[in-house]
Motif scaffolding. Structure first.
Motif, PDB file in Angstrom:
ATOM      1  N   TRP A   1      -8.547   0.629  -3.771  1.00 26.26           N
ATOM      2  CA  TRP A   1      -9.233   1.581  -2.899  1.00 26.26           C
ATOM      3  C   TRP A   1      -8.292   2.660  -2.415  1.00 26.26           C
ATOM      4  CZ3 TRP A   1     -14.369   1.712  -2.051  1.00 26.26           C
ATOM      5  CH2 TRP A   1     -15.086   0.600  -2.516  1.00 26.26           C
ATOM      6  N   GLN A   2      -8.852   3.819  -2.205  1.00 27.66           N
ATOM      7  CA  GLN A   2      -8.174   4.926  -1.541  1.00 27.66           C
ATOM      8  C   GLN A   2      -8.902   5.149  -0.221  1.00 27.66           C
ATOM      9  OE1 GLN A   2      -8.840   9.291  -2.377  1.00 27.66           O
ATOM     10  NE2 GLN A   2      -6.911   8.933  -3.494  1.00 27.66           N
ATOM     11  N   LEU A   3      -8.142   5.191   0.854  1.00 27.25           N
ATOM     12  CA  LEU A   3      -8.704   5.396   2.186  1.00 27.25           C
ATOM     13  C   LEU A   3      -8.098   6.662   2.779  1.00 27.25           C
ATOM     14  CD1 LEU A   3      -8.125   1.776   3.569  1.00 27.25           C
ATOM     15  CD2 LEU A   3     -10.067   2.601   2.235  1.00 27.25           C
ATOM     16  N   LYS A   4      -8.939   7.478   3.394  1.00 29.15           N
ATOM     17  CA  LYS A   4      -8.448   8.684   4.062  1.00 29.15           C
ATOM     18  C   LYS A   4      -8.897   8.648   5.510  1.00 29.15           C
ATOM     19  CE  LYS A   4      -8.303  11.568  -0.027  1.00 29.15           C
ATOM     20  NZ  LYS A   4      -8.790  12.799  -0.684  1.00 29.15           N
ATOM     21  N   GLY A   5      -8.042   9.164   6.384  1.00 28.93           N
ATOM     22  CA  GLY A   5      -8.411   9.186   7.789  1.00 28.93           C
ATOM     23  C   GLY A   5      -7.354   9.838   8.647  1.00 28.93           C
ATOM     24  N   LYS A   6      -7.489   9.595   9.940  1.00 27.95           N
ATOM     25  CA  LYS A   6      -6.594  10.156  10.948  1.00 27.95           C
ATOM     26  C   LYS A   6      -5.697   9.047  11.482  1.00 27.95           C
ATOM     27  CE  LYS A   6      -8.700  14.243  11.292  1.00 27.95           C
ATOM     28  NZ  LYS A   6      -8.088  15.467  10.842  1.00 27.95           N
ATOM     29  N   ALA A   7      -4.404   9.310  11.500  1.00 29.82           N
ATOM     30  CA  ALA A   7      -3.428   8.311  11.953  1.00 29.82           C
ATOM     31  C   ALA A   7      -2.978   8.598  13.374  1.00 29.82           C
ATOM     32  CB  ALA A   7      -2.225   8.303  11.026  1.00 29.82           C
ATOM     33  N   THR A   8      -2.720   7.524  14.082  1.00 29.69           N
ATOM     34  CA  THR A   8      -2.169   7.579  15.434  1.00 29.69           C
ATOM     35  C   THR A   8      -0.947   6.671  15.466  1.00 29.69           C
ATOM     36  OG1 THR A   8      -4.387   7.839  16.363  1.00 29.69           O
ATOM     37  CG2 THR A   8      -2.664   7.133  17.870  1.00 29.69           C
ATOM     38  N   ILE A   9       0.103   7.127  16.133  1.00 28.64           N
ATOM     39  CA  ILE A   9       1.301   6.300  16.316  1.00 28.64           C
ATOM     40  C   ILE A   9       1.141   5.535  17.622  1.00 28.64           C
ATOM     41  CG2 ILE A   9       3.816   6.261  16.525  1.00 28.64           C
ATOM     42  CD1 ILE A   9       2.687   7.384  13.839  1.00 28.64           C
TER      43      ILE A   9
ATOM     44  N   GLN B   1      -7.684   5.531  11.588  1.00 28.12           N
ATOM     45  CA  GLN B   1      -9.141   5.501  11.697  1.00 28.12           C
ATOM     46  C   GLN B   1      -9.684   6.031  10.375  1.00 28.12           C
ATOM     47  OE1 GLN B   1     -10.740   7.635  15.043  1.00 28.12           O
ATOM     48  NE2 GLN B   1     -12.840   7.249  14.426  1.00 28.12           N
ATOM     49  N   ILE B   2     -10.327   5.151   9.628  1.00 30.72           N
ATOM     50  CA  ILE B   2     -10.780   5.488   8.285  1.00 30.72           C
ATOM     51  C   ILE B   2     -12.021   6.372   8.344  1.00 30.72           C
ATOM     52  CG2 ILE B   2     -11.540   4.535   6.069  1.00 30.72           C
ATOM     53  CD1 ILE B   2      -8.583   3.874   6.960  1.00 30.72           C
ATOM     54  N   GLU B   3     -11.962   7.480   7.589  1.00 27.02           N
ATOM     55  CA  GLU B   3     -13.082   8.416   7.537  1.00 27.02           C
ATOM     56  C   GLU B   3     -13.753   8.454   6.165  1.00 27.02           C
ATOM     57  OE1 GLU B   3     -11.200  12.054   8.764  1.00 27.02           O
ATOM     58  OE2 GLU B   3     -11.293  11.494  10.886  1.00 27.02           O
ATOM     59  N   LYS B   4     -12.966   8.211   5.106  1.00 24.13           N
ATOM     60  CA  LYS B   4     -13.510   8.242   3.747  1.00 24.13           C
ATOM     61  C   LYS B   4     -12.885   7.120   2.935  1.00 24.13           C
ATOM     62  CE  LYS B   4     -14.236  13.218   3.271  1.00 24.13           C
ATOM     63  NZ  LYS B   4     -13.925  14.399   2.473  1.00 24.13           N
TER      64      LYS B   4
ATOM     65  N   CYS C   1       0.868  -1.161   0.000  1.00 24.30           N
ATOM     66  CA  CYS C   1       0.000   0.000   0.000  1.00 24.30           C
ATOM     67  C   CYS C   1       0.912   1.220   0.000  1.00 24.30           C
ATOM     68  CB  CYS C   1      -0.964   0.014   1.187  1.00 24.30           C
ATOM     69  SG  CYS C   1      -0.227   0.356   2.806  1.00 24.30           S
ATOM     70  N   TRP C   2       0.369   2.344  -0.365  1.00 30.09           N
ATOM     71  CA  TRP C   2       1.132   3.585  -0.377  1.00 30.09           C
ATOM     72  C   TRP C   2       0.518   4.509   0.654  1.00 30.09           C
ATOM     73  CZ3 TRP C   2       0.130   0.487  -4.388  1.00 30.09           C
ATOM     74  CH2 TRP C   2       1.226   0.026  -5.114  1.00 30.09           C
ATOM     75  N   LEU C   3       1.341   4.924   1.611  1.00 31.43           N
ATOM     76  CA  LEU C   3       0.900   5.807   2.675  1.00 31.43           C
ATOM     77  C   LEU C   3       1.350   7.223   2.342  1.00 31.43           C
ATOM     78  CD1 LEU C   3      -0.232   6.393   5.540  1.00 31.43           C
ATOM     79  CD2 LEU C   3       2.052   5.825   6.418  1.00 31.43           C
ATOM     80  N   ALA C   4       0.380   8.115   2.172  1.00 33.98           N
ATOM     81  CA  ALA C   4       0.679   9.523   1.915  1.00 33.98           C
ATOM     82  C   ALA C   4       0.482  10.315   3.202  1.00 33.98           C
ATOM     83  CB  ALA C   4      -0.226  10.065   0.817  1.00 33.98           C
ATOM     84  N   THR C   5       1.506  11.086   3.548  1.00 36.54           N
ATOM     85  CA  THR C   5       1.465  11.956   4.723  1.00 36.54           C
ATOM     86  C   THR C   5       1.900  13.345   4.273  1.00 36.54           C
ATOM     87  OG1 THR C   5       3.767  11.464   5.335  1.00 36.54           O
ATOM     88  CG2 THR C   5       2.042  10.057   6.299  1.00 36.54           C
TER      89      THR C   5
ATOM     90  N   CYS D   1      -3.542   9.447   3.739  1.00 39.67           N
ATOM     91  CA  CYS D   1      -4.255   8.779   2.654  1.00 39.67           C
ATOM     92  C   CYS D   1      -3.487   7.500   2.336  1.00 39.67           C
ATOM     93  CB  CYS D   1      -4.311   9.688   1.428  1.00 39.67           C
ATOM     94  SG  CYS D   1      -5.140   8.957  -0.001  1.00 39.67           S
ATOM     95  N   ILE D   2      -4.207   6.413   2.172  1.00 40.97           N
ATOM     96  CA  ILE D   2      -3.609   5.125   1.832  1.00 40.97           C
ATOM     97  C   ILE D   2      -4.264   4.634   0.560  1.00 40.97           C
ATOM     98  CG2 ILE D   2      -3.218   2.737   2.564  1.00 40.97           C
ATOM     99  CD1 ILE D   2      -4.360   4.976   5.215  1.00 40.97           C
ATOM    100  N   SER D   3      -3.456   4.141  -0.374  1.00 39.65           N
ATOM    101  CA  SER D   3      -3.984   3.562  -1.605  1.00 39.65           C
ATOM    102  C   SER D   3      -3.403   2.177  -1.797  1.00 39.65           C
ATOM    103  CB  SER D   3      -3.624   4.430  -2.815  1.00 39.65           C
ATOM    104  OG  SER D   3      -4.211   5.695  -2.715  1.00 39.65           O
ATOM    105  N   PHE D   4      -4.214   1.290  -2.337  1.00 39.63           N
ATOM    106  CA  PHE D   4      -3.737  -0.051  -2.695  1.00 39.63           C
ATOM    107  C   PHE D   4      -4.598  -0.558  -3.838  1.00 39.63           C
ATOM    108  CE2 PHE D   4      -6.422  -0.120   1.030  1.00 39.63           C
ATOM    109  CZ  PHE D   4      -7.455  -0.961   0.665  1.00 39.63           C
ATOM    110  N   ILE D   5      -3.975  -1.375  -4.694  1.00 33.15           N
ATOM    111  CA  ILE D   5      -4.699  -1.935  -5.836  1.00 33.15           C
ATOM    112  C   ILE D   5      -4.337  -3.393  -6.022  1.00 33.15           C
ATOM    113  CG2 ILE D   5      -4.864   0.256  -7.090  1.00 33.15           C
ATOM    114  CD1 ILE D   5      -2.647  -0.912  -8.963  1.00 33.15           C
TER     115      ILE D   5
END
Length: 148
Positions: free
Chosen positions: A75-83, A115-118, A16-20, A63-67
């Motif tokens: 899918w593309q997933l957007k949300g709030k990340a916690t460490i 935590q996925i929001e979109k 997956c690709w994690l965009a920050t 934002c996370i994307s994977f195919i």
């Protein structure tokens, strides 16, 4: 937000690709190979992710994307990340599914819990440009392109 369909794509994706983005909005995209769903969250292993971790600490929007590379849909997933670090109450519990994936071969420094929001489906442009495109045709094209 994580439907059974999205979970199936997560389970069969190898990257997956994690965009920050930093506090200043400077983007960073990083491939991640150890990730899974846990309830309605996505868990990503921090194996070698210093810039991703730094950015998340400054700006928790990700934002996370994977195919599926063969059918070229995902899918593309957007949300709030916690460490989640090793001192966190639930670190060892959340670590277990990631350890099973690595078979203990990679050090996991932290866990990035999103935590996925979109959510939104993503797919190759050929599905739009050529509406009659089938998944079978995409698979044949991908096998040829990737020399599988």
């Amino acid at each position: 937000m994580l439907t059974d369909e999205i979970k199936r794509y997560i389970d069969k994706s190898v990257l997956c690709w994690l965009a920050t983005a930093s506090r200043e909005g400077l983007p960073n995209v990083s491939p991640k190979e150890i990730f899974t769903h846990y309830g309605q969250n996505l868990l990503i292993a921090d194996i070698a992710s210093p810039q991703s971790i730094k950015n998340i600490m400054e700006n928790d929007n990700v934002c996370i994307s994977f195919i599926d590379i063969l059918i070229q849909k995902g899918w593309q997933l957007k949300g709030k990340a916690t460490i989640i670090d090793s001192g966190h109450l639930h670190f060892n519990l959340l670590l277990q599914p990631l350890i099973q994936m690595t078979k203990g071969k990679f050090p996991i420094n932290n866990i990035i819990s999103v935590q996925i929001e979109k959510t939104k489906p993503i797919f190759a442009p050929s599905y739009i440009l050529y509406p009659d495109t089938t998944e079978e045709e995409q698979i044949k094209s991908a096998i040829k392109a990737y020399k599988l």
